[in-house]
Design a protein around this motif. Structure first.
Motif, PDB file in Angstrom:
ATOM      1  N   ARG A   1       0.849  -1.183   0.000  1.00  0.00           N
ATOM      2  CA  ARG A   1       0.000   0.000   0.000  1.00  0.00           C
ATOM      3  C   ARG A   1       0.887   1.237   0.000  1.00  0.00           C
ATOM      4  NH1 ARG A   1      -1.860  -1.230   4.481  1.00  0.00           N
ATOM      5  NH2 ARG A   1      -3.514  -2.576   3.752  1.00  0.00           N
ATOM      6  N   VAL A   2       0.462   2.296  -0.729  1.00  0.00           N
ATOM      7  CA  VAL A   2       1.239   3.534  -0.795  1.00  0.00           C
ATOM      8  C   VAL A   2       0.314   4.720  -0.535  1.00  0.00           C
ATOM      9  CG1 VAL A   2       2.641   5.033  -2.259  1.00  0.00           C
ATOM     10  CG2 VAL A   2       2.884   2.554  -2.437  1.00  0.00           C
ATOM     11  N   LEU A   3       0.782   5.615   0.309  1.00  0.00           N
ATOM     12  CA  LEU A   3       0.117   6.888   0.553  1.00  0.00           C
ATOM     13  C   LEU A   3       0.987   7.962  -0.080  1.00  0.00           C
ATOM     14  CD1 LEU A   3      -0.562   6.209   4.332  1.00  0.00           C
ATOM     15  CD2 LEU A   3      -2.173   5.924   2.446  1.00  0.00           C
ATOM     16  N   ILE A   4       0.393   8.767  -0.949  1.00  0.00           N
ATOM     17  CA  ILE A   4       1.155   9.812  -1.633  1.00  0.00           C
ATOM     18  C   ILE A   4       1.071  11.092  -0.813  1.00  0.00           C
ATOM     19  CG2 ILE A   4       1.382  11.190  -3.738  1.00  0.00           C
ATOM     20  CD1 ILE A   4       2.020   8.126  -4.048  1.00  0.00           C
ATOM     21  N   TRP A   5       2.239  11.566  -0.402  1.00  0.00           N
ATOM     22  CA  TRP A   5       2.371  12.757   0.435  1.00  0.00           C
ATOM     23  C   TRP A   5       2.942  13.874  -0.428  1.00  0.00           C
ATOM     24  CZ3 TRP A   5       1.651  13.178   5.828  1.00  0.00           C
ATOM     25  CH2 TRP A   5       2.140  14.341   6.423  1.00  0.00           C
ATOM     26  N   ILE A   6       2.302  15.034  -0.397  1.00  0.00           N
ATOM     27  CA  ILE A   6       2.837  16.210  -1.077  1.00  0.00           C
ATOM     28  C   ILE A   6       3.411  17.118  -0.007  1.00  0.00           C
ATOM     29  CG2 ILE A   6       2.338  18.223  -2.507  1.00  0.00           C
ATOM     30  CD1 ILE A   6       0.153  16.626  -3.882  1.00  0.00           C
ATOM     31  N   SER A   7       4.666  17.514  -0.178  1.00  0.00           N
ATOM     32  CA  SER A   7       5.333  18.380   0.790  1.00  0.00           C
ATOM     33  C   SER A   7       4.952  19.838   0.545  1.00  0.00           C
ATOM     34  CB  SER A   7       6.848  18.201   0.698  1.00  0.00           C
ATOM     35  OG  SER A   7       7.328  18.631  -0.563  1.00  0.00           O
ATOM     36  N   GLY A   8       5.331  20.697   1.485  1.00  0.00           N
ATOM     37  CA  GLY A   8       5.088  22.129   1.333  1.00  0.00           C
ATOM     38  C   GLY A   8       4.139  22.660   2.383  1.00  0.00           C
ATOM     39  N   LYS A   9       3.636  23.870   2.145  1.00  0.00           N
ATOM     40  CA  LYS A   9       2.780  24.548   3.116  1.00  0.00           C
ATOM     41  C   LYS A   9       1.495  23.781   3.408  1.00  0.00           C
ATOM     42  CE  LYS A   9       4.456  29.172   2.203  1.00  0.00           C
ATOM     43  NZ  LYS A   9       4.152  30.512   1.732  1.00  0.00           N
ATOM     44  N   LYS A  10       0.969  23.075   2.438  1.00  0.00           N
ATOM     45  CA  LYS A  10      -0.255  22.294   2.621  1.00  0.00           C
ATOM     46  C   LYS A  10       0.071  20.799   2.559  1.00  0.00           C
ATOM     47  CE  LYS A  10      -3.324  25.802   0.780  1.00  0.00           C
ATOM     48  NZ  LYS A  10      -4.338  26.121  -0.231  1.00  0.00           N
ATOM     49  N   SER A  11       1.125  20.411   3.262  1.00  0.00           N
ATOM     50  CA  SER A  11       1.582  19.023   3.192  1.00  0.00           C
ATOM     51  C   SER A  11       0.551  18.066   3.777  1.00  0.00           C
ATOM     52  CB  SER A  11       2.920  18.862   3.904  1.00  0.00           C
ATOM     53  OG  SER A  11       2.794  19.156   5.273  1.00  0.00           O
ATOM     54  N   GLY A  12       0.551  16.859   3.194  1.00  0.00           N
ATOM     55  CA  GLY A  12      -0.343  15.830   3.663  1.00  0.00           C
ATOM     56  C   GLY A  12      -0.505  14.726   2.637  1.00  0.00           C
ATOM     57  N   ILE A  13      -1.473  13.862   2.874  1.00  0.00           N
ATOM     58  CA  ILE A  13      -1.737  12.713   2.008  1.00  0.00           C
ATOM     59  C   ILE A  13      -2.750  13.131   0.942  1.00  0.00           C
ATOM     60  CG2 ILE A  13      -2.688  10.377   1.912  1.00  0.00           C
ATOM     61  CD1 ILE A  13      -1.641  10.084   4.858  1.00  0.00           C
ATOM     62  N   TYR A  14      -2.374  12.930  -0.310  1.00  0.00           N
ATOM     63  CA  TYR A  14      -3.194  13.357  -1.440  1.00  0.00           C
ATOM     64  C   TYR A  14      -3.671  12.195  -2.316  1.00  0.00           C
ATOM     65  CZ  TYR A  14      -2.320  18.285  -0.535  1.00  0.00           C
ATOM     66  OH  TYR A  14      -2.295  19.542   0.030  1.00  0.00           O
ATOM     67  N   ALA A  15      -3.195  11.004  -2.054  1.00  0.00           N
ATOM     68  CA  ALA A  15      -3.656   9.842  -2.825  1.00  0.00           C
ATOM     69  C   ALA A  15      -3.293   8.564  -2.081  1.00  0.00           C
ATOM     70  CB  ALA A  15      -3.047   9.826  -4.222  1.00  0.00           C
ATOM     71  N   VAL A  16      -4.007   7.509  -2.429  1.00  0.00           N
ATOM     72  CA  VAL A  16      -3.753   6.171  -1.904  1.00  0.00           C
ATOM     73  C   VAL A  16      -3.623   5.255  -3.109  1.00  0.00           C
ATOM     74  CG1 VAL A  16      -4.655   4.289  -0.480  1.00  0.00           C
ATOM     75  CG2 VAL A  16      -5.175   6.674   0.128  1.00  0.00           C
ATOM     76  N   GLY A  17      -2.667   4.350  -3.068  1.00  0.00           N
ATOM     77  CA  GLY A  17      -2.495   3.438  -4.187  1.00  0.00           C
ATOM     78  C   GLY A  17      -1.838   2.147  -3.759  1.00  0.00           C
ATOM     79  N   GLN A  18      -1.443   1.391  -4.773  1.00  0.00           N
ATOM     80  CA  GLN A  18      -0.835   0.082  -4.541  1.00  0.00           C
ATOM     81  C   GLN A  18       0.333  -0.101  -5.495  1.00  0.00           C
ATOM     82  OE1 GLN A  18      -3.281  -3.357  -5.536  1.00  0.00           O
ATOM     83  NE2 GLN A  18      -2.530  -4.368  -3.691  1.00  0.00           N
ATOM     84  N   VAL A  19       1.391  -0.713  -5.000  1.00  0.00           N
ATOM     85  CA  VAL A  19       2.551  -1.040  -5.829  1.00  0.00           C
ATOM     86  C   VAL A  19       2.160  -2.176  -6.766  1.00  0.00           C
ATOM     87  CG1 VAL A  19       4.933  -1.890  -5.828  1.00  0.00           C
ATOM     88  CG2 VAL A  19       4.177  -0.294  -4.044  1.00  0.00           C
ATOM     89  N   THR A  20       2.388  -1.971  -8.069  1.00  0.00           N
ATOM     90  CA  THR A  20       1.984  -2.977  -9.063  1.00  0.00           C
ATOM     91  C   THR A  20       3.167  -3.521  -9.858  1.00  0.00           C
ATOM     92  OG1 THR A  20       1.467  -1.244 -10.661  1.00  0.00           O
ATOM     93  CG2 THR A  20      -0.353  -2.052  -9.286  1.00  0.00           C
ATOM     94  N   SER A  21       4.389  -3.221  -9.419  1.00  0.00           N
ATOM     95  CA  SER A  21       5.567  -3.782 -10.091  1.00  0.00           C
ATOM     96  C   SER A  21       6.679  -3.970  -9.068  1.00  0.00           C
ATOM     97  CB  SER A  21       6.052  -2.849 -11.209  1.00  0.00           C
ATOM     98  OG  SER A  21       6.661  -1.689 -10.655  1.00  0.00           O
ATOM     99  N   LEU A  22       7.633  -4.781  -9.424  1.00  0.00           N
ATOM    100  CA  LEU A  22       8.832  -4.904  -8.601  1.00  0.00           C
ATOM    101  C   LEU A  22       9.749  -3.723  -8.894  1.00  0.00           C
ATOM    102  CD1 LEU A  22       9.522  -8.719  -9.020  1.00  0.00           C
ATOM    103  CD2 LEU A  22       8.616  -7.537  -6.997  1.00  0.00           C
ATOM    104  N   PRO A  23      10.623  -3.342  -7.956  1.00  0.00           N
ATOM    105  CA  PRO A  23      11.558  -2.253  -8.216  1.00  0.00           C
ATOM    106  C   PRO A  23      12.506  -2.598  -9.374  1.00  0.00           C
ATOM    107  CG  PRO A  23      11.472  -2.754  -5.868  1.00  0.00           C
ATOM    108  CD  PRO A  23      10.733  -3.850  -6.583  1.00  0.00           C
ATOM    109  N   VAL A  24      12.685  -1.636 -10.264  1.00  0.00           N
ATOM    110  CA  VAL A  24      13.608  -1.766 -11.395  1.00  0.00           C
ATOM    111  C   VAL A  24      14.385  -0.462 -11.506  1.00  0.00           C
ATOM    112  CG1 VAL A  24      13.789  -2.023 -13.910  1.00  0.00           C
ATOM    113  CG2 VAL A  24      12.072  -3.328 -12.649  1.00  0.00           C
ATOM    114  N   GLU A  25      15.708  -0.564 -11.660  1.00  0.00           N
ATOM    115  CA  GLU A  25      16.511   0.644 -11.878  1.00  0.00           C
ATOM    116  C   GLU A  25      16.254   1.134 -13.287  1.00  0.00           C
ATOM    117  OE1 GLU A  25      20.280   1.286 -10.457  1.00  0.00           O
ATOM    118  OE2 GLU A  25      19.978   0.160  -8.609  1.00  0.00           O
ATOM    119  N   GLN A  26      15.705   2.358 -13.385  1.00  0.00           N
ATOM    120  CA  GLN A  26      15.329   2.886 -14.688  1.00  0.00           C
ATOM    121  C   GLN A  26      15.112   4.394 -14.624  1.00  0.00           C
ATOM    122  OE1 GLN A  26      11.289   1.602 -15.850  1.00  0.00           O
ATOM    123  NE2 GLN A  26      11.006   0.940 -13.733  1.00  0.00           N
ATOM    124  N   LEU A  27      15.015   4.998 -15.804  1.00  0.00           N
ATOM    125  CA  LEU A  27      14.590   6.379 -15.921  1.00  0.00           C
ATOM    126  C   LEU A  27      13.089   6.425 -15.691  1.00  0.00           C
ATOM    127  CD1 LEU A  27      16.477   7.281 -19.227  1.00  0.00           C
ATOM    128  CD2 LEU A  27      17.174   7.844 -16.891  1.00  0.00           C
TER     129      LEU A  27
END
Length: 149
Positions: free
Chosen positions: A48-74
């Motif tokens: 599970r992933v919670l997307i946090w946006i930093s700054g003056k109005k920081s907080g959680i802005y989305a919820v999602g799920q990891v759908t791939s394994l980590p890969v070194e890439q652009l």
């Protein structure tokens, strides 16, 4: 998966709007590649992933799920279009996150979370420098309560 519980692990992935147009991205994209500058060996499909946006109005802005394994890439060509810096043109371990809830109109602001005793040790509240933060099962339970009310 959390080795101790067999349940999906929970992570906070932080976006800096000065570096990446995360709000525009969340309005348009259903999934994105996310940098894993920390914990790349621990993040896995189904987490599970919670997307946090930093700054003056920081907080959680989305919820999602990891759908791939980590890969070194652009970053993807779509992802590169949101970068305001060279971040998308650097090779990092990245995972795809598919969003299940976008909270742009009603984010869960940091200022509320700071007063919840169950979240007093939430890493991003104590040490906001970084990109990826682990969330304990108890912290997820408290956050889930906030997200469902």
């Amino acid at each position: 998966m959390s080795p101790s519980t067999g349940q999906p692990a929970t992570w906070i992935f932080q976006a800096n709007p000065a570096q990446y147009d995360i709000e525009a991205s969340l309005r348009t994209e259903h999934a994105e590649l996310w940098n894993l500058r920390q914990h790349a060996s621990k993040v896995t499909m189904g987490d599970r992933v919670l997307i946090w946006i930093s700054g003056k109005k920081s907080g959680i802005y989305a919820v999602g799920q990891v759908t791939s394994l980590p890969v070194e890439q652009l970053d993807s060509s779509t992802g590169k279009s949101y970068w305001k810096s060279t971040g998308g043109h650097q090779v990092w371990p990245r995972v795809e996150v598919r969003y299940s809830r976008v909270l742009l109109d009603r984010p869960l602001f940091r200022r509320y979370l700071e007063f919840d005793a169950a979240l007093s040790n939430l890493t991003i509240l104590k040490q906001a420098r970084g990109t990826n933060f682990s969330v304990t099962p108890a912290e997820w339970e408290a956050l889930e309560n906030w997200l469902t009310h």
